[in-house]
Design an enzyme around this catalytic site. Structure first.
Site, PDB file in Angstrom:
ATOM      1  N   GLU A  97     -11.046  -1.454  35.456  1.00 33.79           N
ATOM      2  CA  GLU A  97     -12.034  -1.361  36.532  1.00 33.79           C
ATOM      3  C   GLU A  97     -12.622  -2.722  36.877  1.00 33.79           C
ATOM      4  OE1 GLU A  97     -15.373   1.267  35.968  1.00 33.79           O
ATOM      5  OE2 GLU A  97     -16.001   0.926  38.027  1.00 33.79           O
ATOM      6  N   ASP A 119     -11.211   2.091  31.664  1.00 27.52           N
ATOM      7  CA  ASP A 119     -12.602   2.023  32.135  1.00 27.52           C
ATOM      8  C   ASP A 119     -13.415   1.555  30.931  1.00 27.52           C
ATOM      9  OD1 ASP A 119     -15.129   2.265  33.182  1.00 27.52           O
ATOM     10  OD2 ASP A 119     -14.678   4.113  34.263  1.00 27.52           O
ATOM     11  N   ILE A 139     -16.544   0.881  30.388  1.00 27.14           N
ATOM     12  CA  ILE A 139     -17.683   1.784  30.142  1.00 27.14           C
ATOM     13  C   ILE A 139     -17.657   2.789  31.288  1.00 27.14           C
ATOM     14  CG2 ILE A 139     -20.170   2.088  29.892  1.00 27.14           C
ATOM     15  CD1 ILE A 139     -20.463  -0.831  29.143  1.00 27.14           C
ATOM     16  N   ASP A 140     -17.409   4.032  31.004  1.00 25.32           N
ATOM     17  CA  ASP A 140     -17.573   5.056  32.032  1.00 25.32           C
ATOM     18  C   ASP A 140     -18.933   5.696  31.796  1.00 25.32           C
ATOM     19  OD1 ASP A 140     -16.655   6.571  34.296  1.00 25.32           O
ATOM     20  OD2 ASP A 140     -16.622   8.283  32.939  1.00 25.32           O
ATOM     21  N   THR A 173     -21.865   3.756  33.177  1.00 27.43           N
ATOM     22  CA  THR A 173     -22.645   2.527  32.992  1.00 27.43           C
ATOM     23  C   THR A 173     -24.140   2.754  33.188  1.00 27.43           C
ATOM     24  OG1 THR A 173     -20.821   1.091  33.585  1.00 27.43           O
ATOM     25  CG2 THR A 173     -22.994   0.180  33.888  1.00 27.43           C
ATOM     26  N   ASP A 201     -11.308   6.397  35.940  1.00 28.10           N
ATOM     27  CA  ASP A 201     -12.302   7.383  35.499  1.00 28.10           C
ATOM     28  C   ASP A 201     -11.629   8.577  34.812  1.00 28.10           C
ATOM     29  OD1 ASP A 201     -14.599   6.083  36.671  1.00 28.10           O
ATOM     30  OD2 ASP A 201     -13.972   6.836  38.626  1.00 28.10           O
TER      31      ASP A 201
HETATM   32  C1  IPD Z   1     -18.925   6.651  37.364  1.00 28.17           C
HETATM   33  C2  IPD Z   1     -19.124   7.847  36.473  1.00 28.17           C
HETATM   34  C3  IPD Z   1     -19.866   8.948  37.212  1.00 28.17           C
HETATM   35  C4  IPD Z   1     -19.158   9.349  38.465  1.00 28.17           C
HETATM   36  C5  IPD Z   1     -18.888   8.147  39.353  1.00 28.17           C
HETATM   37  C6  IPD Z   1     -18.136   7.071  38.575  1.00 28.17           C
HETATM   38  P1  IPD Z   1     -18.917   4.224  36.209  1.00 28.17           P
HETATM   39  O1  IPD Z   1     -18.209   5.630  36.700  1.00 28.17           O
HETATM   40  O2  IPD Z   1     -17.885   8.355  36.023  1.00 28.17           O
HETATM   41  O3  IPD Z   1     -19.997  10.117  36.436  1.00 28.17           O
HETATM   42  O4  IPD Z   1     -19.951  10.295  39.149  1.00 28.17           O
HETATM   43  O5  IPD Z   1     -18.108   8.601  40.447  1.00 28.17           O
HETATM   44  O6  IPD Z   1     -17.942   5.955  39.416  1.00 28.17           O
HETATM   45  O7  IPD Z   1     -19.338   3.499  37.441  1.00 28.17           O
HETATM   46  O8  IPD Z   1     -20.052   4.583  35.335  1.00 28.17           O
HETATM   47  O9  IPD Z   1     -17.790   3.544  35.487  1.00 28.17           O
HETATM   48 CA    CA Z   2     -16.041   4.989  35.702  1.00 29.44          CA
HETATM   49 CA    CA Z   3     -16.972   1.715  34.506  1.00 27.63          CA
END
Ligand code: IPD
Ligand code: CA
Ligand code: CA
Length: 262
Positions: free
Chosen positions: A67, A83, A85-86, A88, A210
């Site tokens: 990402e 990813d 950190i999913d 963040t 994701d």
């Molecule tokens: C997000 C998370 C979130 C989702 C967003 C994503 P990120 O990723 O997965 O739950 O609703 O669409 O972008 O930005 O924390 O890596």
């Molecule tokens: Ca993510």
């Molecule tokens: Ca992320």
């Protein structure tokens, strides 16, 4: 031959330990990406850097899609989808639903997926055809849950226009289901479907990193994952649920969200 799942798990554990040790406070350096609410911390970048270095040390000819770093092309036919950190925003606020997510694809097919939900100490893993696992237990999603008894996770993108549409859709879904959950991590939501902690998950506009690892975990736990109208899961739409519920929820969402641009 490389044991992709074991290597991914080792790397995701190391990244998780680094993130826990250096977890920031709200005052630490934060930048924004696609919108003012789309944050990236220095530790998102550090986590991806660590993962990239470990992957390339073990597998120098592989491709990495991360990402924060974009595409690093390789020649082996193996691609790592990362990813770092999913979730963040959860990470930033000290909420427990964030994860390091790593998938390994061979010729475009996910063969291993690891989601390390670091604050919870939970390492979800799956291999293609080998099942989905958490702490030595094989995971099975909930089956044949009627729509009106279903607990449905969803998420919202960062762009205000998309959020407005997502708000309309979720307002229409809410009266039809048991309840809605919004964890803040797509990867955690999909692992929750795998573990039977929710019955379904849907979201418009998620990225490949994701859902690449957690999608395999959910599928190996018996869930169906796809897009709308028979399409595969994609950046356009992700829907995941056990058999039975998938079709019911699909029809509701397809009627409510007719491929809107937002
Ligand atoms: C997000 C998370 C979130 C989702 C967003 C994503 P990120 O990723 O997965 O739950 O609703 O669409 O972008 O930005 O924390 O890596
Ligand atoms: Ca993510
Ligand atoms: Ca992320």
């Amino acid at each position: 031959m490389t044991d992709f799942a074991a290597l991914a798990e080792d790397i995701a554990r190391e990244a998780g330990e680094m993130l826990l040790a250096k977890r920031p406070t709200m005052s630490s350096a934060v930048e924004t990406k696609s919108s003012p609410t789309d944050v990236v911390t220095a530790l998102d970048k550090a986590s991806e850097e660590l993962i990239r270095a470990r992957v390339l040390a073990a597998r120098p000819d592989d491709t990495i899609l991360g990402e924060e770093g974009g595409d690093i092309p390789g020649s082996s036919g193996v691609r790592w989808v990362v990813d770092p950190i999913d979730g963040t925003v959860n990470f930033l606020y000290g909420l427990p639903d964030w994860a390091v997510s790593i998938a390994v694809e061979v010729d475009g097919v996910a063969v291993a997926g690891v989601v390390n939900v670091v604050p919870r100490g939970e390492m979800f893993t799956a291999t293609l055809g080998g099942g989905a696992w958490l702490a030595g237990d094989r995971l099975t999603c909930n089956r044949d849950v009627p729509l009106d008894r279903s607990l449905v996770a969803t998420g919202f993108g960062y762009a205000p226009g998309r959020r407005a549409v997502q708000g309309e859709v979720v307002a229409a879904v809410l009266p039809l289901v048991r309840d809605i959950r919004r964890s803040g991590s797509c990867a955690v939501d999909l692992c929750s479907v795998a573990a039977g902690r929710v019955d379904a998950y849907y979201e418009r506009g998620v990225n490949h990193w994701d859902h690449a690892a957690a999608g395999l975990i959910a599928a190996e736990a018996g869930a169906r994952i796809g897009g709308l109208h028979g399409r595969p899961v994609s950046d356009s739409f992700a829907l995941c649920a056990g058999p039975g519920l998938f079709a019911e929820l699909h029809d509701v969402l397809a009627a409510l969200d007719p491929e809107r641009d937002a």
